[in-house]
Design a protein around this motif. Sequence first.
Motif, short mmCIF file in Angstrom:
data_model
loop_
_atom_site.label_atom_id
_atom_site.label_comp_id
_atom_site.label_asym_id
_atom_site.label_seq_id
_atom_site.Cartn_x
_atom_site.Cartn_y
_atom_site.Cartn_z
N ALA A 165 0.57 -1.25 0.09
CA ALA A 165 -0.20 -0.10 -0.11
C ALA A 165 0.73 1.21 0.03
O ALA A 165 0.73 2.15 -0.74
CB ALA A 165 -1.05 -0.06 1.18
N ASN B 154 -4.70 2.03 -1.33
CA ASN B 154 -5.37 1.79 -0.01
C ASN B 154 -5.20 0.05 0.41
O ASN B 154 -5.44 -0.70 -0.38
CB ASN B 154 -6.84 2.31 0.34
CG ASN B 154 -7.20 2.11 1.44
OD1 ASN B 154 -7.33 0.92 2.21
ND2 ASN B 154 -7.49 3.27 2.20
N ARG B 155 -4.74 0.07 1.70
CA ARG B 155 -4.58 -1.38 2.04
C ARG B 155 -5.71 -2.21 1.98
O ARG B 155 -5.84 -3.42 1.53
CB ARG B 155 -3.87 -1.51 3.46
CG ARG B 155 -3.25 -2.85 3.92
CD ARG B 155 -3.34 -3.06 5.42
NE ARG B 155 -4.55 -2.98 6.11
CZ ARG B 155 -5.47 -3.92 6.14
NH1 ARG B 155 -5.41 -5.21 5.48
NH2 ARG B 155 -6.66 -3.49 6.80
#
Length: 115
Positions: free
Chosen positions: A73, A79-80
């Motif tokens: 990320a 985004n993770r």
Amino acid sequence: MNKMVTIPQDEYDRLREAAEELGDLRAYDRAKARIEAGADELVPAEYAGRILNGENPLRVWRDLRGLTQQGLARASGVNRVQIADIEAGRKRGSVETVARLARTLNIDMEDLVRA
């Protein structure tokens, strides 16, 4: 006009086999050159097997590169949670997202997309 040559069958078979071997050797040389030039890479059988057995390609490539979801990320700007959703199969990711992940993992986008 085509000229004709007659040779024994065993000689013909030997020549065809030699031509096939030559083709294989040339293909090997091309593949080796691509690897040495950095255009292709060897993927360990363990990782290739994971993908062939249906595991999510993003997870496999991320593991191969030694990255956590958070590390990927940070490096990709994705985004993770998106990464987790793609790996779990809950989402596919936009073309832009997949492109960013592929660039970060140094692979083609097609390597992340299942057929």
